[in-house]
Each structure stands twice: as structure tokens, then as C-alpha cells.
Design an enzyme around this catalytic site. Sequence first.
Site, PDB file in Angstrom:
ATOM      1  N   ARG A 153      -6.524 -20.221   6.670  1.00 23.71           N
ATOM      2  CA  ARG A 153      -6.783 -21.609   7.107  1.00 23.71           C
ATOM      3  C   ARG A 153      -8.171 -22.064   6.677  1.00 23.71           C
ATOM      4  NH1 ARG A 153      -3.154 -24.296  10.074  1.00 23.71           N
ATOM      5  NH2 ARG A 153      -1.733 -23.127  11.411  1.00 23.71           N
ATOM      6  N   LYS A 211      -8.112   0.848  -5.277  1.00 17.92           N
ATOM      7  CA  LYS A 211      -9.305   0.281  -4.640  1.00 17.92           C
ATOM      8  C   LYS A 211     -10.577   1.014  -5.042  1.00 17.92           C
ATOM      9  CE  LYS A 211      -7.021  -1.081  -0.287  1.00 17.92           C
ATOM     10  NZ  LYS A 211      -7.039  -2.545  -0.342  1.00 17.92           N
ATOM     11  N   GLY A 239      -3.337  -7.152   8.148  1.00 19.48           N
ATOM     12  CA  GLY A 239      -2.729  -7.295   9.468  1.00 19.48           C
ATOM     13  C   GLY A 239      -1.302  -7.790   9.453  1.00 19.48           C
ATOM     14  N   GLY A 289      -5.365  -2.836   8.680  1.00 20.33           N
ATOM     15  CA  GLY A 289      -5.083  -1.680   9.520  1.00 20.33           C
ATOM     16  C   GLY A 289      -4.897  -2.009  10.984  1.00 20.33           C
ATOM     17  N   ASP A 331       0.847  -1.196   0.000  1.00 22.94           N
ATOM     18  CA  ASP A 331       0.000   0.000   0.000  1.00 22.94           C
ATOM     19  C   ASP A 331       0.875   1.236   0.000  1.00 22.94           C
ATOM     20  OD1 ASP A 331      -2.286  -1.491   0.183  1.00 22.94           O
ATOM     21  OD2 ASP A 331      -2.875  -0.797   2.185  1.00 22.94           O
ATOM     22  N   GLY A 359      -0.245  -3.703   3.933  1.00 23.06           N
ATOM     23  CA  GLY A 359      -0.866  -2.383   3.890  1.00 23.06           C
ATOM     24  C   GLY A 359      -0.151  -1.433   4.800  1.00 23.06           C
TER      25      GLY A 359
END
Lengths: 194, 307
Positions: free
Chosen positions: B178, B94, B227, B166, B37, B248
Site C-alpha cells: 500500500r 539470496k 508473510g 517467516g 522458497d 517463503g
Amino acid sequence: MLIGVLALQGDFEEHLNILRKIGVEIRDVRMPQDLDDLDGLIIPGGESTTIGKLADDFGLLEPLRRFGEAKPIWGTCAGAILLSKDVRRAQPLLELMDITVERNAFGRQVDSFEVDLKVPALERMDSSKQSFRAVFIRAPLIESLDGEDVEALSELEDGRIVAAQQGHFLATSFHPELTDDDRFHRYFIHMVDG
Amino acid sequence: MAKKNEKAKENGGAKAVSTFKVKKGLAQMLKGGVIMDVVTAEHAKIAEDAGAVAVMALERVPADIRADGGVARMSDPALIEEIMETVSIPVMAKVRIGHFVEAQILEALGVDYVDESEVLTPADDAHHINKHDFNIPFVCGCRNLGEALRRIGEGAAMMRTKGEAGTGDVIEAVRHARSVLGEIKRLQNMPSEEMMAYAKSIGAPYDLVVETAELGRLPVVNFAAGGLATPADAALMMQLGVDGVFVGSGIFKSGDPAKRGEAIVRATTHFQDPEILAEVSRNLGEPMVGRQVSDIPEEEMLAQRGW
């Protein structure tokens, strides 16, 4: 026969899958020692700036150049860029093949395309099929052949070069690894067989 | 409509643009790489120099969107264009979920990939964009196999597991990866007569369920996102079986973005080599501060956006 595929970044798995189907021994190459005992190497598609930087970071540029002095290397798209002598911008290259390449020569992704290519060398090898369905993704062009022994293997209808060979080096602007047609891979294996 | 488009583009052996093979092909070129990002052209250059395979151009990184609140929309075309002019690698941008006009604008700009993203405020609470209508490819987020196959059914040429953007907390990225990868494993062992009922239960197109079972993987490239903040996070997701990673806020909200970006790129390539991972994880400076997902109220969770 043991063929390596440079596995720093890009669609190396697609190349490995085709080689596996053909039935040659394969190895993914991430570090200099992975080049030992290979009979030939494929540099896959991907981002040439990323692959070049990682090759530089992990001390692969010189070992790859030395490998290329004796053994065949085939580069597809980003791989062709890395094989070239010149891309008219500063980025790590192997400078093994006497070609000048223009990156992103067709434009951005929206201009990416598929097309049927005439490749006489493939037809000579296997006359059962004719044209090769080639996939161009933000593709480079082989702008010029800069050595007397560099040969164009295929051109677009307008004459622009998209595949070339110089001795034991092969460069394609497009991605045979994204198709079910394994003729380019078999052609490279013939080159390795010498 | 989409089918008709593709036919028109594929007459005989002639040149064909925007086929699904070409759209998903670009994602295949990004495999094993890091998509970063960026909010300025300067960031984009840092990302390219650090070895990013692509950049995601946006006005605010997810951590700031989360902190600022308000409505998050497509970025200013001038910013996106400036980033496109600055770097030679692909540029993504985006749009809000369901906002097909924002997507039309990005197509007009010629961005390389559109992310129909839950990080922005959704424009439609029932429908996603019909991505077959477009010549440029789309990437979409997913939490499970059903969501992934619905998006691919709508024309997405690349997926990313959502994670929780974020936060700097990798737990949701792990959960979603998973979930998708585990469901594919279960599908591979499923008798074919059970697949229709399974497709119904997960709300996925039947033919894509069958195709996924045959391939043993999603029919398109699948990255992890949401994350990730460290080289170890990237390698963790790669070892779980994704094709590459989006990072990001984790890079440009850290103390030394250039160094951290480069370390995450190296870790993504050498994800199976703990010695290299130890080496690249050294002295990276401050990571992004982060926020534990378990402290976030459910209505603030971005990943639940998507239908």
C-alpha cells in the site's frame, strides 16, 4: 477485430499494451469461454511449465487446440514452446505446430541477449525499417521444422531458427512485446485479417 | 562503471548480453506467477510441479532463520547447483545486503537472479551492492517508494515489497505494498516542479522519480513478499496491484506443500475470481503456524534492514 492474449501467467500485459496502441479490440483469456468470438490469440512469454499446467488445470488445452484448428495463434517464447509438437520432455503442449523446440537453448539468464535480426517478411510488409531488435530471455530455439509447409521467418547468423510460420501459426523464440517495434504484432494482425 | 560496461556490450547492431532490458525482461516473464522458497532439490521439484515460475534456493526458510537465530548467510553452492540441475525453471538465491562477494559467487554459479535480502544477516550497515557491476540481475526488497527507487538506482532489475518474512502474517506485506503503490498514485498527480523536493524527501534519484510518475508504476516488475501463507493472501496482494508473489515459509512449513503450492499458483492467476478462490482454498491441510507481527520485538523485525 478482436485479439485475445492468454493471461494465465507471463508478460500478457505487455502484449495487450502494444495491441491497444495499434488500436485493435483486445481481451485477456483465462477460461475456455473467453475464447468465444476471438479472431486470433497470442500466447505470451512466461514460464511454459506454469502456463501449460494452468491451461491443463482449468480445462483450456482442448478448447485452445480447437481454437487453433480454425483461427491464428502466435506464441512468443513460452508461447512458441506451447504451440510446438515436441520439446523433448514431458510437459503439457498444444501440439499445433510442426516444430521441435529446445527449451533454454542458449543457457541460463546470464546468457540472455539482444540482437538485430533480419526478418524479410517484416521488411516486405514495412520497408521503412530494416532489422528487428530482438530480445531473447532464457530463450528456446526452433530446433527443426517438421512439416513441408513450415517456413523459417528468421535465423541467427549461425543459421539457427528463431521465428517460424506454418499457415495461421506463428512462433518466435524472442519477445517483440518487450520492444517499441510493433511490426511483428502488425504482421500477426495481417495474418488474422487473412 | 556500469554505463561503460553497457556501452561495451552494445556496439552497433551486434549481440548484447546483460543489458538492463534483458535483466528486467526475465522478471517480466515471471509476472502473474509464484516464486517459492525451497531448501532441497526435492522441494524444488515439488515447487516446479505445483506451477512455480521460479524457485528461491536457500538453506533455511525464513521461519527457521527466525527460530534458530545466529548469522544467516548465502547458501552452500553445492545445494544451489543441485537445485539448478533439478528444475527447468529459473533459480534465484539470496546474498546478504552489501555482500558483493557472495553475489560474485552466485554469478559464477550462473544463478538466474540474485536476491539481496534482508532475510539474511546484513554484511554492510550503510551500503547495498552496486548491482550495475554484475551480468546477472538482482531483486531487492522495499518498504516504500524511496527505498524501491534507491535499489533500482543501484541497478536492481526487479523489486519485491518486503513484508515480514517467516511470520505467516500478511500485515506487513499489505502495509508495504500500500505504501509503494499509494506513493506512486500521489506522484502521478504531483506538479512536475514539486518532484525534486519530493525526490529529496524520500531519498530517491530524481530521474527515477520522474520516470515512475510518467509510467504510473515502478520502472521494474514489483512482486509482494513476506508473510504470505494462503491462496487468499496471494490474491489479496494481486488485487492490491503487485505483479506476482513470493511465498517463503508459507508453503514448505505447511501440512501439504504440493497441494498448497498448487492452490497459491491458481489463486495468483485467478485473483479476481472469488468462486475459483473458494474452490482452491478447500482442504489444504494445516497452514504454517505463524507468528503475529505485533508480538515481535522491533529489533527482530527483518524488514527494517536496508538503507
